[in-house]
Design a protein around this motif. Structure first.
Motif, mmCIF file in Angstrom:
data_model
loop_
_atom_site.group_PDB
_atom_site.id
_atom_site.type_symbol
_atom_site.label_atom_id
_atom_site.label_comp_id
_atom_site.label_asym_id
_atom_site.label_seq_id
_atom_site.Cartn_x
_atom_site.Cartn_y
_atom_site.Cartn_z
ATOM 1 N N GLY A 52 -3.047 12.985 -14.959
ATOM 2 C CA GLY A 52 -4.555 13.607 -14.785
ATOM 3 C C GLY A 52 -5.572 12.203 -15.183
ATOM 4 N N THR A 53 -4.043 10.999 -16.145
ATOM 5 C CA THR A 53 -4.765 9.578 -16.374
ATOM 6 C C THR A 53 -4.454 8.875 -15.284
ATOM 7 N N TYR A 54 -4.796 8.303 -15.124
ATOM 8 C CA TYR A 54 -5.239 6.191 -14.751
ATOM 9 C C TYR A 54 -5.176 5.043 -15.229
ATOM 10 N N GLY A 55 -4.897 3.755 -15.069
ATOM 11 C CA GLY A 55 -5.605 3.245 -15.008
ATOM 12 C C GLY A 55 -5.395 3.103 -16.574
ATOM 13 N N PRO A 56 -6.616 1.994 -17.226
ATOM 14 C CA PRO A 56 -6.868 2.554 -18.803
ATOM 15 C C PRO A 56 -6.966 4.295 -19.340
ATOM 16 N N HIS A 57 -6.037 4.242 -20.270
ATOM 17 C CA HIS A 57 -5.800 6.152 -20.036
ATOM 18 C C HIS A 57 -7.290 6.333 -21.088
ATOM 19 N N HIS A 58 -7.569 5.233 -22.115
ATOM 20 C CA HIS A 58 -8.419 5.077 -23.036
ATOM 21 C C HIS A 58 -9.784 5.820 -22.254
ATOM 22 N N LYS A 59 -9.915 4.891 -21.277
ATOM 23 C CA LYS A 59 -11.712 5.024 -19.946
ATOM 24 C C LYS A 59 -11.778 6.186 -18.855
ATOM 25 N N TYR A 60 -10.580 7.037 -19.136
ATOM 26 C CA TYR A 60 -10.524 8.067 -17.592
ATOM 27 C C TYR A 60 -10.237 9.123 -18.112
ATOM 28 N N GLY A 61 -11.111 10.245 -17.795
ATOM 29 C CA GLY A 61 -10.539 11.647 -18.089
ATOM 30 C C GLY A 61 -9.044 12.250 -19.443
ATOM 31 N N ALA A 62 -9.810 13.382 -19.539
ATOM 32 C CA ALA A 62 -8.289 14.104 -19.976
ATOM 33 C C ALA A 62 -7.337 14.007 -19.376
ATOM 34 N N LYS A 63 -6.169 14.646 -20.148
ATOM 35 C CA LYS A 63 -4.459 15.444 -19.696
ATOM 36 C C LYS A 63 -4.533 15.405 -19.338
ATOM 37 N N ASN A 64 -4.852 16.273 -17.625
ATOM 38 C CA ASN A 64 -4.909 17.520 -16.707
ATOM 39 C C ASN A 64 -3.758 18.002 -16.577
ATOM 40 N N GLY A 65 -2.468 17.181 -15.797
ATOM 41 C CA GLY A 65 -1.942 18.036 -14.878
ATOM 42 C C GLY A 65 -1.936 17.312 -13.867
ATOM 43 N N MET A 66 -2.739 16.778 -13.057
ATOM 44 C CA MET A 66 -2.917 15.943 -11.699
ATOM 45 C C MET A 66 -2.178 15.497 -11.832
ATOM 46 N N GLN A 67 -1.628 15.346 -10.584
ATOM 47 C CA GLN A 67 -0.784 14.391 -9.744
ATOM 48 C C GLN A 67 -0.569 13.992 -8.338
ATOM 49 N N ALA A 68 -1.197 12.403 -8.257
ATOM 50 C CA ALA A 68 -1.942 12.240 -7.377
ATOM 51 C C ALA A 68 -1.232 10.468 -7.333
ATOM 52 N N MET A 69 -1.507 10.106 -5.310
ATOM 53 C CA MET A 69 -1.672 8.704 -5.716
ATOM 54 C C MET A 69 -2.550 8.219 -4.526
ATOM 55 N N THR A 70 -3.419 7.583 -4.618
ATOM 56 C CA THR A 70 -3.876 6.952 -3.254
ATOM 57 C C THR A 70 -2.824 6.088 -2.790
ATOM 58 N N VAL A 71 -2.824 5.296 -1.170
ATOM 59 C CA VAL A 71 -2.351 4.055 -0.329
ATOM 60 C C VAL A 71 -2.852 3.620 0.620
ATOM 61 N N ALA A 72 -2.397 2.866 0.958
ATOM 62 C CA ALA A 72 -2.915 2.460 2.438
ATOM 63 C C ALA A 72 -1.791 2.178 3.692
ATOM 64 N N PRO A 73 -1.786 2.127 4.491
ATOM 65 C CA PRO A 73 -0.983 1.668 4.950
ATOM 66 C C PRO A 73 -1.104 -0.216 4.880
ATOM 67 N N VAL A 74 0.669 -1.036 5.527
ATOM 68 C CA VAL A 74 0.827 -1.863 5.603
ATOM 69 C C VAL A 74 1.090 -2.226 6.948
ATOM 70 N N ASN A 75 1.097 -3.512 7.758
ATOM 71 C CA ASN A 75 1.203 -3.948 9.084
ATOM 72 C C ASN A 75 2.491 -4.248 9.152
ATOM 73 N N LYS A 76 3.607 -5.159 9.879
ATOM 74 C CA LYS A 76 4.396 -5.704 9.898
ATOM 75 C C LYS A 76 4.628 -6.860 9.605
ATOM 76 N N ASN A 77 2.860 -7.416 9.174
ATOM 77 C CA ASN A 77 3.015 -8.655 8.873
ATOM 78 C C ASN A 77 3.172 -8.745 7.366
ATOM 79 N N GLY A 78 2.335 -7.456 6.738
ATOM 80 C CA GLY A 78 2.722 -7.699 5.612
ATOM 81 C C GLY A 78 0.830 -7.001 5.030
ATOM 82 N N LYS A 79 0.487 -7.080 5.564
ATOM 83 C CA LYS A 79 -0.836 -6.656 5.291
ATOM 84 C C LYS A 79 -1.535 -5.488 5.171
ATOM 85 N N VAL A 80 -1.586 -5.362 4.181
ATOM 86 C CA VAL A 80 -2.837 -3.982 3.295
ATOM 87 C C VAL A 80 -4.151 -3.293 4.482
ATOM 88 N N ASP A 81 -3.936 -2.596 5.218
ATOM 89 C CA ASP A 81 -5.412 -2.035 5.514
ATOM 90 C C ASP A 81 -5.941 -1.321 4.176
#
Length: 118
Positions: A52-81
């Protein structure tokens, strides 16, 4: 940018997100910036929430068991969309007391945040 945005990709991401929990992945630390190969493209991990924590832990949320990730596709030239961001998150881990307690407090009792310690 054209990329694969099919059910197979989403299935892979929904399984891989469980490895963001160090309890499930003692062999390898998953990190922001890592690329997940899903042929013919890949996805770049933009952010990870562990317990449940991400980035600067003192700034965001309480510890709560949440497991998550954000992703973005990368093309064959290495560019993130960044216009096609996906959020993948793990379901309740019944072996994790903090995760179960958070679900009980937030879902069953309707409390807005995780308030207790175990």
């Amino acid at each position: 940018m054209s990329f694969s945005n099919n059910l197979r990709d989403k299935n892979y991401l929904s399984r891989y997100v469980y490895y963001t929990d160090p309890k499930n992945n003692e062999d390898k630390e998953i990190s922001v910036g890592e690329e997940l190969p899903i042929k013919p493209y890949s996805y770049k991990i933009l952010d990870i929430s562990r317990n449940g924590t991400y980035g600067p832990h003192h700034k965001y949320g309480a510890k709560n068991g949440m497991q998550a990730m954000t992703v973005a596709p990368v093309n064959k030239n290495g560019k993130v969309d960044y216009s096609h961001i996906t959020i993948a998150y793990a379901g309740t881990n019944t072996a994790d007391k903090a995760d179960v307690r958070t679900d009980l407090e937030n879902i069953v009792a309707g409390l807005p945040v995780y308030v207790g310690k175990i």
